[in-house]
Motif scaffolding. Structure first.
Motif, short mmCIF file in Angstrom:
data_model
loop_
_atom_site.label_atom_id
_atom_site.label_comp_id
_atom_site.label_asym_id
_atom_site.label_seq_id
_atom_site.Cartn_x
_atom_site.Cartn_y
_atom_site.Cartn_z
N LEU A 224 84.87 67.94 95.15
CA LEU A 224 83.56 67.52 94.65
C LEU A 224 83.34 67.99 93.22
O LEU A 224 82.83 67.25 92.38
CB LEU A 224 82.46 68.08 95.57
CG LEU A 224 82.38 67.46 96.97
CD1 LEU A 224 81.54 68.35 97.89
CD2 LEU A 224 81.80 66.06 96.91
N ARG A 225 83.74 69.21 92.94
CA ARG A 225 83.60 69.72 91.57
C ARG A 225 84.51 68.96 90.60
O ARG A 225 84.11 68.70 89.46
CB ARG A 225 83.95 71.22 91.55
CG ARG A 225 82.89 72.10 92.20
CD ARG A 225 83.20 73.58 92.06
NE ARG A 225 82.06 74.39 92.47
CZ ARG A 225 81.86 75.65 92.11
NH1 ARG A 225 82.74 76.26 91.32
NH2 ARG A 225 80.79 76.30 92.52
N GLN A 226 85.68 68.61 91.05
CA GLN A 226 86.61 67.90 90.17
C GLN A 226 86.05 66.56 89.69
O GLN A 226 86.31 66.14 88.56
CB GLN A 226 87.94 67.69 90.87
CG GLN A 226 88.77 68.95 91.01
CD GLN A 226 90.02 68.74 91.84
OE1 GLN A 226 89.98 68.18 92.95
NE2 GLN A 226 91.16 69.17 91.32
N VAL A 227 85.28 65.88 90.55
CA VAL A 227 84.76 64.56 90.17
C VAL A 227 83.40 64.62 89.50
O VAL A 227 82.85 63.57 89.12
CB VAL A 227 84.71 63.61 91.39
CG1 VAL A 227 86.08 63.47 92.02
CG2 VAL A 227 83.68 64.06 92.42
N ALA A 248 75.28 68.53 93.79
CA ALA A 248 74.38 67.83 92.86
C ALA A 248 75.23 67.17 91.78
O ALA A 248 76.03 67.84 91.11
CB ALA A 248 73.38 68.80 92.24
N ALA A 249 75.07 65.88 91.60
CA ALA A 249 75.88 65.14 90.63
C ALA A 249 75.40 65.42 89.21
O ALA A 249 74.29 65.04 88.82
CB ALA A 249 75.79 63.64 90.92
N ILE A 250 76.23 66.10 88.44
CA ILE A 250 75.89 66.42 87.05
C ILE A 250 75.63 65.14 86.27
O ILE A 250 76.34 64.15 86.41
CB ILE A 250 77.05 67.19 86.38
CG1 ILE A 250 77.40 68.45 87.18
CG2 ILE A 250 76.71 67.55 84.95
CD1 ILE A 250 78.74 69.02 86.81
N TRP A 289 81.17 63.01 85.93
CA TRP A 289 81.86 61.86 86.53
C TRP A 289 82.43 60.94 85.44
O TRP A 289 83.56 60.46 85.55
CB TRP A 289 80.88 61.09 87.42
CG TRP A 289 81.35 59.77 87.95
CD1 TRP A 289 80.73 58.56 87.78
CD2 TRP A 289 82.50 59.50 88.78
NE1 TRP A 289 81.42 57.57 88.43
CE2 TRP A 289 82.51 58.12 89.06
CE3 TRP A 289 83.51 60.30 89.31
CZ2 TRP A 289 83.50 57.51 89.85
CZ3 TRP A 289 84.50 59.70 90.09
CH2 TRP A 289 84.49 58.33 90.35
N GLU A 290 81.68 60.74 84.39
CA GLU A 290 82.15 59.88 83.30
C GLU A 290 83.37 60.48 82.62
O GLU A 290 84.32 59.77 82.27
CB GLU A 290 81.03 59.63 82.30
CG GLU A 290 79.93 58.70 82.78
CD GLU A 290 79.02 59.35 83.83
OE1 GLU A 290 78.42 58.60 84.64
OE2 GLU A 290 78.89 60.60 83.83
N GLU A 291 83.36 61.80 82.41
CA GLU A 291 84.52 62.46 81.81
C GLU A 291 85.73 62.36 82.73
O GLU A 291 86.85 62.15 82.28
CB GLU A 291 84.19 63.92 81.51
CG GLU A 291 83.20 64.10 80.37
CD GLU A 291 82.69 65.53 80.26
OE1 GLU A 291 82.35 65.93 79.12
OE2 GLU A 291 82.62 66.24 81.29
#
Length: 296
Positions: A224-227, A248-250, A289-291
């Motif tokens: 989850l952290r990786q994405v 929580a989605a950054i 997520w974009e990165e």
């Protein structure tokens, strides 16, 4: 009388001919430059490029900067935040002393005021920049790049999430090899009181860990952290809740204020809880997520 354009062309040909005769060959660009401003003719107006605002960097700064104990700026966000602050100042919403490239609480309040001026209310006017408000604010002042879209709302395991969150969960499943089942979704105001409002907006989920070993829980949190999630394994000893993974989605532009605070804390090495303890999750390179998408 010959037009200015015809006069320039004639002068260009004459200058080029003279240069050839004297052994110097002028390029077309040089000849044009030499005749750019003929007598009696006004010089061409120089086009002024508008500043560019990187939305990804701006939204990230709006989450991290207010959580800092000092005025350290989010790396890579200064120019974008500065352009946003200058636009807020021009509208009389931000005093000049706060126009500094730091998206602190004063800038958050000013941006929320601008959102309200557009007719937004509630979570849509909590000071976290969205595409619509940034585009409106930037008219004639800056252009917007690296835009973020959360997409439409949909159901997963009976809970509401947005398309961006769903795509992130699917990729985390692929990385971990574990099916991710939700215990709580997003856009859930008035839901579980132990969540302290973090699920009121978008981008936040709780994940069921029943039957998972400690190693599996950690592996899922790592994926989850990786994405691009700020994700932690939560235990009963931390609060009045069962074992679960909170994520929580950054940079989700629908994040509730409480969830924004958690993502900011995550970047600062904290656990996202009220005790501001040290991060106890798996170590990964923090990214959005974009990165992640740009590198995979």
């Amino acid at each position: 009388m010959a037009s200015a354009s015809k006069t320039r062309k004639t002068a260009t040909r004459l200058l080029t001919a003279v240069a050839v005769l004297s052994g110097l060959v002028l390029s077309a660009a040089q000849a044009n430059a030499a005749t750019a401003s003929l007598p009696g003719e006004a010089p061409a107006a120089a086009a002024t490029a508008l500043p560019v605002v990187n939305m990804e960097a701006t939204v990230l700064a709006a989450q991290i900067d207010p959580r800092r104990a000092d005025s350290t700026q989010t790396p890579g966000a200064h120019d974008s935040v500065l352009a946003v602050e200058q636009a807020l100042q021009a509208r009389g919403l931000l005093d000049a002393r706060w126009v500094d490239g730091y998206f602190g609480t004063t800038t958050v309040s000013a941006y929320a005021a601008y959102q309200r001026s557009l007719g937004f209310t509630g979570l849509d006017a909590n000071g976290l920049p969205g595409t619509t408000s940034l585009t409106s604010l930037g008219q004639g002042r800056f252009t917007l790049t690296r835009q973020i879209g959360v997409g439409a709302k949909l159901k997963r395991d009976g809970y509401t999430v947005n398309t961006r969150t769903q795509n992130m969960l699917l990729e985390a499943e692929r990385l971990s090899g574990v099916h991710i089942k939700l215990d709580q979704g997003s856009y859930n105001p008035g839901g579980d009181p132990t969540s302290a409002g973090t699920h009121d907006g978008g981008g936040v989920v709780d994940i069921n860990v029943d039957g998972m070993t400690s190693a599996t829980r950690t592996a899922v949190a790592k994926a989850l952290r990786q994405v691009g999630f700020a994700a932690w394994v939560r235990s009963p000893s931390q609060g009045n809740w069962p074992w679960h993974i909170h994520a929580a989605a950054i940079n989700d532009t629908d994040l509730a204020t409480q969830a924004q605070n958690q993502t900011g804390d995550y970047y600062l090495g904290l656990n996202g809880l009220a005790n501001h303890g040290a991060d106890d999750g798996p170590r990964v390179a923090i990214q959005t997520w974009e990165e992640y998408q740009r590198t995979h």
